[in-house]
Write a protein that holds these residues in place. Structure first.
Motif, PDB file in Angstrom:
ATOM      1  N   TYR A  87       3.671  13.780   8.427  1.00  0.00           N
ATOM      2  CA  TYR A  87       3.023  12.569   8.918  1.00  0.00           C
ATOM      3  C   TYR A  87       2.942  11.564   7.778  1.00  0.00           C
ATOM      4  CZ  TYR A  87       1.458  15.391  12.868  1.00  0.00           C
ATOM      5  OH  TYR A  87       1.416  16.192  13.958  1.00  0.00           O
ATOM      6  N   VAL A  88       3.098  10.275   8.109  1.00  0.00           N
ATOM      7  CA  VAL A  88       2.960   9.205   7.124  1.00  0.00           C
ATOM      8  C   VAL A  88       1.826   8.305   7.579  1.00  0.00           C
ATOM      9  CG1 VAL A  88       4.077   7.258   5.998  1.00  0.00           C
ATOM     10  CG2 VAL A  88       5.405   9.287   6.559  1.00  0.00           C
ATOM     11  N   ILE A  89       0.843   8.113   6.712  1.00  0.00           N
ATOM     12  CA  ILE A  89      -0.317   7.286   7.035  1.00  0.00           C
ATOM     13  C   ILE A  89      -0.211   6.000   6.232  1.00  0.00           C
ATOM     14  CG2 ILE A  89      -2.823   7.135   6.974  1.00  0.00           C
ATOM     15  CD1 ILE A  89      -2.828  10.219   7.137  1.00  0.00           C
ATOM     16  N   THR A  90      -0.300   4.870   6.908  1.00  0.00           N
ATOM     17  CA  THR A  90      -0.236   3.578   6.221  1.00  0.00           C
ATOM     18  C   THR A  90      -1.534   2.829   6.438  1.00  0.00           C
ATOM     19  OG1 THR A  90       0.765   2.496   8.136  1.00  0.00           O
ATOM     20  CG2 THR A  90       2.270   3.416   6.507  1.00  0.00           C
ATOM     21  N   ASP A  91      -1.831   1.921   5.543  1.00  0.00           N
ATOM     22  CA  ASP A  91      -3.024   1.089   5.642  1.00  0.00           C
ATOM     23  C   ASP A  91      -2.644  -0.234   6.295  1.00  0.00           C
ATOM     24  OD1 ASP A  91      -5.426  -0.173   5.381  1.00  0.00           O
ATOM     25  OD2 ASP A  91      -5.412  -0.250   3.183  1.00  0.00           O
ATOM     26  N   PRO A  92      -3.140  -0.539   7.473  1.00  0.00           N
ATOM     27  CA  PRO A  92      -2.750  -1.782   8.149  1.00  0.00           C
ATOM     28  C   PRO A  92      -3.315  -3.026   7.464  1.00  0.00           C
ATOM     29  CG  PRO A  92      -4.440  -0.656   9.415  1.00  0.00           C
ATOM     30  CD  PRO A  92      -4.065   0.257   8.284  1.00  0.00           C
ATOM     31  N   ASN A  93      -4.349  -2.877   6.639  1.00  0.00           N
ATOM     32  CA  ASN A  93      -4.949  -4.023   5.962  1.00  0.00           C
ATOM     33  C   ASN A  93      -4.229  -4.395   4.675  1.00  0.00           C
ATOM     34  OD1 ASN A  93      -6.949  -4.144   7.931  1.00  0.00           O
ATOM     35  ND2 ASN A  93      -8.207  -2.657   6.835  1.00  0.00           N
ATOM     36  N   GLU A  94      -3.357  -3.555   4.207  1.00  0.00           N
ATOM     37  CA  GLU A  94      -2.656  -3.815   2.951  1.00  0.00           C
ATOM     38  C   GLU A  94      -1.517  -4.801   3.204  1.00  0.00           C
ATOM     39  OE1 GLU A  94       0.106  -1.226   0.038  1.00  0.00           O
ATOM     40  OE2 GLU A  94      -1.845  -0.378   0.498  1.00  0.00           O
ATOM     41  N   PRO A  95      -1.489  -5.910   2.464  1.00  0.00           N
ATOM     42  CA  PRO A  95      -0.422  -6.898   2.695  1.00  0.00           C
ATOM     43  C   PRO A  95       0.926  -6.347   2.196  1.00  0.00           C
ATOM     44  CG  PRO A  95      -1.726  -7.542   0.812  1.00  0.00           C
ATOM     45  CD  PRO A  95      -2.399  -6.333   1.424  1.00  0.00           C
ATOM     46  N   ALA A  96       1.952  -6.715   2.907  1.00  0.00           N
ATOM     47  CA  ALA A  96       3.299  -6.278   2.505  1.00  0.00           C
ATOM     48  C   ALA A  96       3.760  -7.130   1.332  1.00  0.00           C
ATOM     49  CB  ALA A  96       4.249  -6.423   3.681  1.00  0.00           C
ATOM     50  N   ARG A  97       4.366  -6.485   0.355  1.00  0.00           N
ATOM     51  CA  ARG A  97       4.903  -7.192  -0.817  1.00  0.00           C
ATOM     52  C   ARG A  97       6.414  -7.208  -0.718  1.00  0.00           C
ATOM     53  NH1 ARG A  97       2.895  -8.260  -5.857  1.00  0.00           N
ATOM     54  NH2 ARG A  97       4.862  -7.543  -6.665  1.00  0.00           N
ATOM     55  N   SER A  98       6.975  -8.334  -1.072  1.00  0.00           N
ATOM     56  CA  SER A  98       8.424  -8.406  -1.103  1.00  0.00           C
ATOM     57  C   SER A  98       8.879  -8.433  -2.557  1.00  0.00           C
ATOM     58  CB  SER A  98       8.920  -9.651  -0.377  1.00  0.00           C
ATOM     59  OG  SER A  98       8.619 -10.806  -1.129  1.00  0.00           O
ATOM     60  N   ALA A  99      10.146  -8.138  -2.749  1.00  0.00           N
ATOM     61  CA  ALA A  99      10.705  -8.133  -4.104  1.00  0.00           C
ATOM     62  C   ALA A  99      10.813  -9.541  -4.652  1.00  0.00           C
ATOM     63  CB  ALA A  99      12.071  -7.462  -4.108  1.00  0.00           C
ATOM     64  N   GLU A 100      10.673 -10.550  -3.805  1.00  0.00           N
ATOM     65  CA  GLU A 100      10.819 -11.932  -4.237  1.00  0.00           C
ATOM     66  C   GLU A 100       9.489 -12.597  -4.578  1.00  0.00           C
ATOM     67  OE1 GLU A 100      13.010 -13.853  -1.189  1.00  0.00           O
ATOM     68  OE2 GLU A 100      14.741 -12.551  -1.411  1.00  0.00           O
ATOM     69  N   ASP A 101       8.380 -11.849  -4.573  1.00  0.00           N
ATOM     70  CA  ASP A 101       7.089 -12.425  -4.952  1.00  0.00           C
ATOM     71  C   ASP A 101       7.162 -12.890  -6.398  1.00  0.00           C
ATOM     72  OD1 ASP A 101       6.036 -11.956  -2.497  1.00  0.00           O
ATOM     73  OD2 ASP A 101       4.925 -10.152  -3.067  1.00  0.00           O
ATOM     74  N   PRO A 102       6.673 -14.094  -6.675  1.00  0.00           N
ATOM     75  CA  PRO A 102       6.768 -14.595  -8.052  1.00  0.00           C
ATOM     76  C   PRO A 102       5.818 -13.847  -8.983  1.00  0.00           C
ATOM     77  CG  PRO A 102       5.476 -16.098  -6.717  1.00  0.00           C
ATOM     78  CD  PRO A 102       6.027 -15.039  -5.787  1.00  0.00           C
ATOM     79  N   VAL A 103       6.253 -13.710 -10.212  1.00  0.00           N
ATOM     80  CA  VAL A 103       5.436 -13.099 -11.248  1.00  0.00           C
ATOM     81  C   VAL A 103       4.986 -14.218 -12.178  1.00  0.00           C
ATOM     82  CG1 VAL A 103       5.415 -11.489 -13.180  1.00  0.00           C
ATOM     83  CG2 VAL A 103       6.712 -10.947 -11.116  1.00  0.00           C
TER      84      VAL A 103
END
Length: 131
Positions: A87-103
């Motif tokens: 089973y895989v449990i994910t947190d629905p409140n956690e925002p998805a991060r993309s590889a293109e997010d600026p640093v």
């Protein structure tokens, strides 16, 4: 010769002496401080590497057991034994991060910290980032 004429000669001579003292004492002092800081950093790095080496030796010893291999396979790779259900449990409140997010990089030093680093010789010292 009047007192004013003597003062006009004495002040530049004193300024020249002060500049000579500054050049002959501050810059070698910076190198001494930088060398001492390098030695301290190298000692700290050596202690860190020795600690890391002991940890890795313990990890190598643990990896030679079947129980540790099974634990790693389950936790790191999601392997399950035949007949088990995963089973895989994910947190629905956690925002998805993309590889293109600026640093955003912060400046490493303020101007007065850079001046202090210059005066104390810290700018000569190479630091090692712990990885």
């Amino acid at each position: 010769m009047t007192a004013r004429n003597r003062l006009q000669i004495v002040i530049p001579v004193l300024l020249l002496i002060a500049a000579a003292v500054l050049v002959t004492n501050v810059f070698p002092f910076r190198q001494i401080l930088a060398t001492e800081r390098s030695i301290d950093l190298a000692g700290e790095r050596l202690d860190t590497l020795r600690t890391e080496n002991r940890r890795l030796e313990a990890e190598v010893a643990a990896l030679s057991t079947d129980a540790e291999l099974e634990r790693l396979a389950r936790s790191e790779f999601g392997y399950v034994a035949p007949g088990e259900i995963a089973y895989v449990i994910t947190d629905p409140n956690e925002p998805a991060r993309s590889a293109e997010d600026p640093v955003v990089l912060e400046p490493s030093r303020t101007w007065y910290e850079a001046i202090w680093a210059f005066l104390t010789g810290e700018d000569y010292v190479t630091t090692y980032d712990e990885g």
